[in-house]
Design an enzyme around this catalytic site. Structure first.
Site, PDB file in Angstrom:
ATOM      1  N   PHE A 310       0.832  -1.199   0.000  1.00  0.00           N
ATOM      2  CA  PHE A 310       0.000   0.000   0.000  1.00  0.00           C
ATOM      3  C   PHE A 310       0.866   1.248   0.000  1.00  0.00           C
ATOM      4  O   PHE A 310       1.912   1.298   0.646  1.00  0.00           O
ATOM      5  CB  PHE A 310      -0.868   0.060   1.263  1.00  0.00           C
ATOM      6  CG  PHE A 310      -1.785  -1.101   1.419  1.00  0.00           C
ATOM      7  CD1 PHE A 310      -3.027  -1.090   0.824  1.00  0.00           C
ATOM      8  CD2 PHE A 310      -1.400  -2.208   2.145  1.00  0.00           C
ATOM      9  CE1 PHE A 310      -3.884  -2.167   0.967  1.00  0.00           C
ATOM     10  CE2 PHE A 310      -2.242  -3.296   2.289  1.00  0.00           C
ATOM     11  CZ  PHE A 310      -3.490  -3.273   1.701  1.00  0.00           C
ATOM     12  N   ASP A 311       0.401   2.234  -0.702  1.00  0.00           N
ATOM     13  CA  ASP A 311       0.908   3.573  -0.527  1.00  0.00           C
ATOM     14  C   ASP A 311       0.197   4.086   0.733  1.00  0.00           C
ATOM     15  O   ASP A 311      -0.891   3.634   1.049  1.00  0.00           O
ATOM     16  CB  ASP A 311       0.525   4.385  -1.770  1.00  0.00           C
ATOM     17  CG  ASP A 311       0.775   5.849  -1.585  1.00  0.00           C
ATOM     18  OD1 ASP A 311       1.849   6.186  -1.066  1.00  0.00           O
ATOM     19  OD2 ASP A 311      -0.105   6.643  -1.949  1.00  0.00           O
ATOM     20  N   LYS A 312       0.834   4.994   1.489  1.00  0.00           N
ATOM     21  CA  LYS A 312       0.172   5.420   2.723  1.00  0.00           C
ATOM     22  C   LYS A 312      -0.809   6.572   2.488  1.00  0.00           C
ATOM     23  O   LYS A 312      -2.011   6.433   2.649  1.00  0.00           O
ATOM     24  CB  LYS A 312       1.206   5.837   3.778  1.00  0.00           C
ATOM     25  CG  LYS A 312       0.546   6.171   5.124  1.00  0.00           C
ATOM     26  CD  LYS A 312       1.571   6.512   6.176  1.00  0.00           C
ATOM     27  CE  LYS A 312       2.148   7.902   6.005  1.00  0.00           C
ATOM     28  NZ  LYS A 312       1.212   8.975   6.358  1.00  0.00           N
ATOM     29  N   THR A 313      -0.231   7.711   2.050  1.00  0.00           N
ATOM     30  CA  THR A 313      -1.051   8.908   1.955  1.00  0.00           C
ATOM     31  C   THR A 313      -2.128   8.750   0.887  1.00  0.00           C
ATOM     32  O   THR A 313      -1.838   8.427  -0.257  1.00  0.00           O
ATOM     33  CB  THR A 313      -0.174  10.127   1.626  1.00  0.00           C
ATOM     34  OG1 THR A 313       0.932  10.102   2.504  1.00  0.00           O
ATOM     35  CG2 THR A 313      -0.943  11.411   1.778  1.00  0.00           C
TER      36      THR A 313
END
Lengths: 620, 77
Positions: A310-313
């Site tokens: 996953f990307d966070k932001t």
């Protein structure tokens, strides 16, 4: 004439059913063999007509189709005066085709609902200034259109005058109406719930967002996996091979009945239809539930994913960071904040927006010699002073000394999961800000569902500092968390995991993550539906709805399983039929045709189950 | 070169696809590798040379096989 017969197929099927019933009634109740024979003869000839026409058409274009097999078999049965068999086989074949059409329409219904939302007409401003209703195909870019309350917006466009509320559910999945005024963008396929607007057409037809989604889904439902292409090639030779086999058997045994029975038993029926049926139902379910899956290859790969990155932001978090904590060092706070705001004004970084929002109204200075330090921050000249805004690494690079208190603050902020923005004026630290992004509601539960579906590794990669990323990972129960990642680090990480044999899905918002989206086995874009990311990824979660992810994974697993079941059913039926022809007494043409048609219906009904698929709430 | 998208009545048997594909292939002026029969969408997509062929002739070839053409669109490819 041909067309007439083909058009009356359903009536023919009904009449032959009645004739067959009449035949058996007269045989057993009236004991009249004449009526029995003649009814069956008429039923055979009548029923064979449409099949024979289709067979003839197929042969004309050099295709040996199922119709050809059935026509030869029925003609053979007729010639050796097995009228019972010839009548029943033609009836079953026609009736089966009828049922297949009905059930197939059902499996396709989900996608059909989507395409039927496409606008059909528009009110276009003509040369005399009046609005006239025209077909949506006659609208060109630049035309001026009128949209009234309750009508569908026919094209993607810009509002020229008027205002109103539009339901954009067909594009974003969000059914709360959105207010539109002059200069707002409107999208084809959305519905004006109240108000009246005039719009200028910017994109028409297949170029509109809605048009692209439809085209994508239509392509997806008919895209073929490697296995399907194999089946296609196989069936191209299979049907002629059955014909040859029947002929050889006849040559050797001189037994017409045996030979034509083989023709009927060998029909490929369920094999060719099984996989496309699962595919269309699975993709249809997804489309209905805000998940766009691009074809059966995607379904197969997606179902095998064991690692999700996953990307966070904007993916795990809301993507709308806010300043949560701040510390000032030294005097002249207002002046420093004004410098900071002036520099941040130059940037479109999400953290910069949070800083500006926090500072609010202030005097702005002219900013000179702006220099963006990748993975660090910004250095600029304001009012003759050197301003550095960025993370701790940038401060070290700028030789900004951090006091003992500042160090403790930094540590404390990081532990709380803040991203840090430090501001130094002329090499001296003035402000420390801790910025935090809220975790999307429900993400934790969704991640647990993913684990339960068999995903082993849940990894977050982020450009943020390690403290923030660790905190998010702990809170959400992720298996691994890496901070300080630039986009190229992310794609390198994915490559490394793939080399270890993992099958990886990457979930990102599709703007800065496009290399990773493309590289991962499955790229999943969190799309609001208007993003270009729709085109570069393998799957799209509409309206950026994270909770669709477990549904998507569960659905692809079920669909992949469904395809396998259908292949097994189809192959199994042919094997059992041929085996029982050799090893048993009771097998004949009629039973063979019955079993075949039944197996086709079974695979269609099996595929249809996917339309109702929902992730069971197995949460304790 | 033009691109035609032809919407057919719902296709039911996959051997229909084979038949339609072959029938369209046999026409003069068809770009052989451009033919795409979409089974579930029941559509035919094909590029053809508009000097040698009209979309009407393609439609006719399909209708002779017994499949009804519902609508068709032609765009420059």
């Amino acid at each position: 004439m041909q067309k007439f017969i083909l058009g009356k197929k359903n009536q023919i099927t009904l009449i032959s059913a009645i004739l067959i019933v009449l035949a058996f009634f007269s045989r057993f109740a009236l004991e009249n063999m004449d009526i029995f024979h003649w009814s069956l003869i008429i039923a055979s000839v009548l029923g064979l007509a449409p099949i024979a026409i289709q067979a003839y058409q197929a042969l004309k274009v050099k295709v040996v189709s199922i119709d050809v097999l059935v026509t030869i078999a029925v003609t053979g049965a007729f010639l050796i005066q097995k009228f019972e068999e010839s009548a029943i086989v033609t009836f079953l074949f026609l009736f089966g085709a009828y049922l297949e059409q009905r059930t197939l329409n059902k499996t396709r219904s989900a996608i059909k609902e989507l395409t039927e939302m496409a606008p059909e007409s528009a009110l276009k401003k003509m040369e005399n200034g009046e609005f006239e209703e025209v077909d949506v195909d006659d609208v060109d870019e630049g035309d001026i259109l009128l949209v009234k309350t309750g009508a569908k917006v026919p094209v993607d466009g810009t509002v020229l005058s008027g205002e109103g509320y539009i339901n954009e559910a067909s594009i974003t999945g969000e059914s709360v109406p959105v207010g539109k005024t002059v200069d707002s963008q409107v999208y084809a396929g959305t519905i004006l719930e109240n108000g009246t607007i005039q719009i200028r057409a910017d994109r028409v037809g297949e170029d509109t967002t809605f048009g692209r989604i439809i085209e994508l889904v239509e392509e997806a439902q008919d895209s073929k996996s490697e296995a399907e292409r194999f089946i296609d090639r196989f069936s191209k030779y299979y049907t002629p091979a059955v014909l040859v086999l029947g002929f050889i058997v006849w040559l050797i045994s001189r037994n017409v009945e045996l030979a034509i029975t083989i023709l009927v038993l060998g029909c490929p029926g369920a094999l060719v239809i099984g996989v496309p049926v699962s595919n269309v139902a699975g993709i249809g379910n997804g489309a209905r539930n805000g998940v766009l899956l691009k074809g059966s290859e995607v379904i197969n790969d997606f179902s095998k994913v064991d690692t999700i990155v996953f990307d966070k932001t904007g993916t795990l978090t809301v993507g709308n960071p806010e300043v949560a904590e701040k510390e000032f060092y030294g005097e002249n706070i207002d002046e420093v904040q004004a410098y900071l705001a002036s520099v941040e004004k130059e940037s479109d970084h999400p953290l910069a927006k949070a800083v500006l929002k926090d500072i609010g109204e202030t005097n702005l200075f002219t900013v000179e010699k702006t220099e963006v330090v990748k993975g660090g921050g910004i250095i600029a000249q304001v009012n003759g002073r050197r301003i550095a805004v960025g993370n701790v690494a940038l401060m070290e690079k700028e030789n900004v000394a951090l006091s003992e208190k500042a160090r403790r603050d930094v540590e404390r902020f990081e532990q709380k999961g803040n991203s840090l923005v430090l501001t130094a004026v002329d090499g001296e630290l003035k402000v420390l800000m801790g910025i935090r992004d809220k975790i999307r509601p429900g993400v934790k539960k969704d991640l647990q569902k993913l684990k339960r579906l068999g995903v082993k590794n849940l990894v977050v990669l982020s450009g943020d500092n390690q403290g923030t990323v660790d905190l998010v990972a702990r809170e959400l129960g992720l298996t691994k968390a890496y901070g300080h990642m630039l986009p190229e680090d992310k794609s390198a990480f994915i490559k490394k995991m793939q080399a270890k044999g993992h099958i990886i899905a990457f979930v990102g918002d599709g703007v800065n993550d496009s290399p990773s989206l493309a590289l991962a086995d499955i790229g999943i874009a969190m799309g609001s539906g208007t993003d270009v990311a729709i085109e570069t990824s393998d799957a799209v979660l509409m309206n950026s709805d994270f909770s669709r992810l477990p549904h998507a994974l569960g659905l692809t697993k079920s669909t992949a399983r469904n395809m396998k079941q259908n292949i097994i059913i189809a192959v199994g039926v042919v094997i059992i039929l041929l085996a029982s022809l050799i090893f048993s007494e009771w097998m004949n043409m009629s039973i063979g045709m019955l079993v075949h048609e039944a197996s086709i219906l079974v695979v269609i009904l099996n595929g249809m189950r996917l339309l109702r698929y929902r992730l069971r709430g197995r949460l304790a | 070169m033009q691109k035609a998208v032809i919407q057919l009545e719902p296709l039911v048997c996959p051997s229909c696809m084979q038949k339609i594909e072959h029938a369209v292939k046999l026409l003069n002026g068809i770009r052989q590798d451009s033919i795409k029969i979409l089974f579930n969408a029941s559509k035919v997509r094909v590029n053809f040379d508009s000097d040698k062929l009209t979309v009407g002739e393609i439609e006719k070839a399909i209708e002779t096989l017994g499949y009804e053409v519902i609508s068709s669109k032609v765009k420059p490819a």
